[in-house]
Design a protein around this motif. Structure first.
Motif, PDB file in Angstrom:
ATOM      1  N   LEU A 100       0.842  -1.204   0.000  1.00 46.75           N
ATOM      2  CA  LEU A 100       0.000   0.000   0.000  1.00 46.75           C
ATOM      3  C   LEU A 100       0.875   1.252   0.000  1.00 46.75           C
ATOM      4  O   LEU A 100       0.638   2.186  -0.782  1.00 46.75           O
ATOM      5  CB  LEU A 100      -0.937  -0.011   1.208  1.00 46.75           C
ATOM      6  CG  LEU A 100      -2.061   1.030   1.219  1.00 46.75           C
ATOM      7  CD1 LEU A 100      -3.226   0.544   2.053  1.00 46.75           C
ATOM      8  CD2 LEU A 100      -1.585   2.382   1.752  1.00 46.75           C
ATOM      9  N   HIS A 104       1.045   3.883  -3.082  1.00 45.18           N
ATOM     10  CA  HIS A 104       0.683   5.263  -2.739  1.00 45.18           C
ATOM     11  C   HIS A 104       1.802   6.216  -3.132  1.00 45.18           C
ATOM     12  O   HIS A 104       1.568   7.251  -3.768  1.00 45.18           O
ATOM     13  CB  HIS A 104       0.403   5.358  -1.241  1.00 45.18           C
ATOM     14  CG  HIS A 104       0.304   6.755  -0.729  1.00 45.18           C
ATOM     15  ND1 HIS A 104       1.406   7.469  -0.273  1.00 45.18           N
ATOM     16  CD2 HIS A 104      -0.759   7.597  -0.589  1.00 45.18           C
ATOM     17  CE1 HIS A 104       1.027   8.670   0.106  1.00 45.18           C
ATOM     18  NE2 HIS A 104      -0.283   8.777  -0.062  1.00 45.18           N
ATOM     19  N   THR A 130      -5.245  -4.324  -1.977  1.00 50.04           N
ATOM     20  CA  THR A 130      -4.290  -3.369  -1.424  1.00 50.04           C
ATOM     21  C   THR A 130      -4.059  -2.198  -2.370  1.00 50.04           C
ATOM     22  O   THR A 130      -3.932  -1.041  -1.937  1.00 50.04           O
ATOM     23  CB  THR A 130      -2.964  -4.081  -1.121  1.00 50.04           C
ATOM     24  OG1 THR A 130      -3.209  -5.148  -0.201  1.00 50.04           O
ATOM     25  CG2 THR A 130      -1.949  -3.131  -0.520  1.00 50.04           C
ATOM     26  N   ALA A 134      -4.617   1.795  -1.833  1.00 47.11           N
ATOM     27  CA  ALA A 134      -3.566   2.798  -2.068  1.00 47.11           C
ATOM     28  C   ALA A 134      -4.097   3.956  -2.904  1.00 47.11           C
ATOM     29  O   ALA A 134      -3.748   5.126  -2.662  1.00 47.11           O
ATOM     30  CB  ALA A 134      -2.369   2.149  -2.755  1.00 47.11           C
TER      31      ALA A 134
END
Length: 262
Positions: A100, A104, A130, A134
């Motif tokens: 994540l 991100h 996941t 993100a």
């Protein structure tokens, strides 16, 4: 203004972000705000499949899509959430929180430069939840940082193996022997990409049937050789070539709509 597809590229090198200079990227952003990020995994794929299958296939589909569309393609993120495969040698996994954070940060890096449409071409089912989380976090971060692109930032996950035309063709080729992991469809793409993998293929015993996925010890108990209902010996390099092209063409329309959306 929404982006449009730049148009087919002369070669895959022409759309590799890794082979551009920063002024090249600045010029690209003047006409297109889209970019493709291949995401895979480094995990076991049964006794005959390459550990890099998910990364190799995601990158290949992304590059094919990039050449068809002219949209830039980043280097592949080759490590994903594969905790349940850690019972098999060679698997390298990121924990969900790590993946994540990685996704991100990659999205935020691209958004900082002005990219507004980020298409992640994914090759591993374990990445799906996941990666979507993100994206949600990145939207909030972009807004809190006051990035100019924040109101227009959009991220989309494209699981190449789940594209309708790909799934239909896989079922036509392999029927129920496609299974759910170490599938002949994904193995076929790797055989097309790397001749050296053909020599690894051999007839295998009946696989364990598809079922639940939990932790690594439980996975190894349920699926002793790593396969889930699949018969990768059915894979052929020519199938892989066809499936690769099918995936890229299917995702091209999705990418065009994604770039054009407000």
């Amino acid at each position: 203004m929404p982006s449009i597809l730049p148009g087919p590229a002369a070669s895959k090198d022409a759309i590799r972000l890794a082979l551009q200079s920063w002024p090249d990227v600045d010029r690209y952003l003047q006409s297109c705000k889209g970019i493709i990020v291949p995401l895979g995994s480094t995990e076991q794929h049964g006794p005959t499949g390459a550990i890099g299958t998910d990364a190799l296939t995601a990158e290949a589909v992304a590059l094919e899509l990039g050449q068809l569309s002219g949209v830039l393609v980043t280097p592949v993120q080759a490590f994903g959430m594969a905790e349940h495969h850690l019972g098999f040698a060679g698997t390298m996994s990121l924990q969900p929180a790590t993946l994540l954070a990685v996704m991100h940060d990659l999205v935020m890096s691209l958004a900082t430069h002005g990219f507004e449409r980020i298409l992640v071409v994914n090759g591993h089912g374990g990445n799906i939840a996941t990666t979507k989380a993100a994206f949600a976090q990145a939207y909030g971060t972009a807004a809190s940082r006051g990035l100019e692109v924040a109101p227009r930032l959009r991220c989309r996950l494209a699981n190449w193996f789940m594209a309708g035309p790909v799934m239909r063709r896989a079922r036509e080729l392999y029927g129920d022997r496609e299974g759910q992991h170490a599938t002949p469809s994904e193995i076929a793409v790797t055989l097309h990409l790397h001749d050296s993998l053909i020599n690894k293929q051999r007839s295998l015993p009946e696989p364990a049937p598809c079922g639940s996925i939990h932790g690594p010890a439980d996975f190894r108990r349920r699926y002793p050789d790593g396969r889930m209902g699949s018969d990768p010996f059915l894979a052929r390099p020519e199938h892989g070539h066809e499936l690769l092209n099918t995936a890229a063409k299917a995702l091209r329309e999705d990418l065009e709509n994604f770039l054009a959306a407000s």
